[in-house]
Design an enzyme around this catalytic site. Sequence first.
Site, PDB file in Angstrom:
ATOM      1  N   HIS A 191      85.832  24.717  44.620  1.00  0.00           N
ATOM      2  CA  HIS A 191      87.224  24.287  44.677  1.00  0.00           C
ATOM      3  C   HIS A 191      87.829  24.879  45.938  1.00  0.00           C
ATOM      4  O   HIS A 191      88.214  26.062  45.968  1.00  0.00           O
ATOM      5  CB  HIS A 191      87.945  24.777  43.419  1.00  0.00           C
ATOM      6  N   ASN A 216      92.730  26.573  41.734  1.00  0.00           N
ATOM      7  CA  ASN A 216      93.856  27.424  42.125  1.00  0.00           C
ATOM      8  C   ASN A 216      95.049  27.262  41.190  1.00  0.00           C
ATOM      9  O   ASN A 216      95.926  28.131  41.153  1.00  0.00           O
ATOM     10  CB  ASN A 216      94.270  27.129  43.573  1.00  0.00           C
ATOM     11  N   HIS A 217      95.096  26.156  40.424  1.00  0.00           N
ATOM     12  CA  HIS A 217      96.188  25.953  39.467  1.00  0.00           C
ATOM     13  C   HIS A 217      95.825  26.406  38.054  1.00  0.00           C
ATOM     14  O   HIS A 217      96.508  26.045  37.096  1.00  0.00           O
ATOM     15  CB  HIS A 217      96.607  24.479  39.451  1.00  0.00           C
ATOM     16  N   HIS A 242      89.478  19.788  44.775  1.00  0.00           N
ATOM     17  CA  HIS A 242      90.760  20.348  45.215  1.00  0.00           C
ATOM     18  C   HIS A 242      91.539  19.454  46.169  1.00  0.00           C
ATOM     19  O   HIS A 242      92.756  19.376  46.050  1.00  0.00           O
ATOM     20  CB  HIS A 242      90.635  21.747  45.819  1.00  0.00           C
ATOM     21  N   ASP A 273      89.176  15.901  40.408  1.00  0.00           N
ATOM     22  CA  ASP A 273      90.435  16.374  39.809  1.00  0.00           C
ATOM     23  C   ASP A 273      91.145  15.299  38.972  1.00  0.00           C
ATOM     24  O   ASP A 273      91.619  14.293  39.511  1.00  0.00           O
ATOM     25  CB  ASP A 273      91.403  16.868  40.887  1.00  0.00           C
ATOM     26  N   GLU A 290      92.035  21.077  36.463  1.00  0.00           N
ATOM     27  CA  GLU A 290      93.090  22.049  36.791  1.00  0.00           C
ATOM     28  C   GLU A 290      94.473  21.404  36.838  1.00  0.00           C
ATOM     29  O   GLU A 290      95.472  22.090  36.748  1.00  0.00           O
ATOM     30  CB  GLU A 290      92.798  22.744  38.126  1.00  0.00           C
ATOM     31  N   ASN A 291      94.511  20.079  36.988  1.00  0.00           N
ATOM     32  CA  ASN A 291      95.802  19.378  37.035  1.00  0.00           C
ATOM     33  C   ASN A 291      95.949  18.369  35.902  1.00  0.00           C
ATOM     34  O   ASN A 291      96.717  17.415  36.015  1.00  0.00           O
ATOM     35  CB  ASN A 291      95.959  18.640  38.370  1.00  0.00           C
ATOM     36  N   HIS A 305      91.551  16.235  46.422  1.00  0.00           N
ATOM     37  CA  HIS A 305      91.887  14.962  45.767  1.00  0.00           C
ATOM     38  C   HIS A 305      91.531  13.752  46.624  1.00  0.00           C
ATOM     39  O   HIS A 305      91.856  12.628  46.262  1.00  0.00           O
ATOM     40  CB  HIS A 305      93.371  14.881  45.360  1.00  0.00           C
TER      41      HIS A 305
HETATM   42 FE   FE2 Z   1      93.326  22.747  43.436  1.00  0.00          FE
HETATM   43 FE   FE2 Z   2      93.631  19.502  41.979  1.00  0.00          FE
END
Ligand code: FE2
Ligand code: FE2
Length: 264
Positions: free
Chosen positions: A152, A67-68, A177, A8, A39-40, A179
């Site tokens: 994830h 999920n983000h 996910h 991530d 995703e982040n 991290h």
């Molecule tokens: Fe995530």
């Molecule tokens: Fe993440």
Amino acid sequence: MRVLFFGDIVGRPGRTALYSWLPVLRRRYRPDFVLGNAENAAGGTGLVPEVAEELFDRGLDAMTLGNHAWVKREIEPYLEHERRVLRPLNLPGSPPGCGSVVLEREGAGSLAVMLLHGRVFFPTHPDDPFRAGAAEAGRLRASTPAIIVDFHAEATSEKAAMGWYLDGKVSAVLGTHTHVQTADERVLPGGTAYVTDLGMTGPYDSVIGVKVNLAIERFLTQLPVRFAPATGPTQVAGAFVNIDPSTGKALEIERFLHRGDPSG
Ligand SMILES: [Fe+2]
Ligand SMILES: [Fe+2]
């Protein structure tokens, strides 16, 4: 076939760390494909087209979300036409975008990438990632036996079960996910490389990328504190996977985690 996958990438600190380390890691691993979970990548949550384009310009061949994925809604029309940015495959209905893609590299062959979303400890209810993943792997094998799965997910048990379930069906199951990188990388008996979590490319004086005081405040007050990525020293984290392109079996997996600046 040599693949580098970054865990991530959190906000600008994560992108900056990625760009400074990528030339070093390219020399070390000579990857045919460079992938990352993004995703982040925009402001610490979600992704926007400008940031995706920047990541492509700086060397990513494809990126996964999670999920983000939908936090910044301007990504939706972009996902309709940019197949190299993956949203989770196993979502109900037909959200914009794709859950898998086949990449081509002259001299290296074809690599399929798939993104699955876990079901344990999430407030949302994705479709079964196990059956969806196996079915998609079957479809992708018509194009190439080299298949990388980003799973994830939150729970280590769900991720480990997925590694074993897809062992022999895909080249690698790499978790994202949490991290937090796990030290359990291995090649499973059927030839699938596995690690529970690749870890984070981002600021490490942080709570999984978030400013420490903000994360603590949310726990102490139980109020909806607005999160922001931490500043300060950074790290890059991920794994290198070497795949036999004729069989799709992984030959090796090597985890990496580097803190600070490559020159320092
Ligand atoms: Fe995530
Ligand atoms: Fe993440």
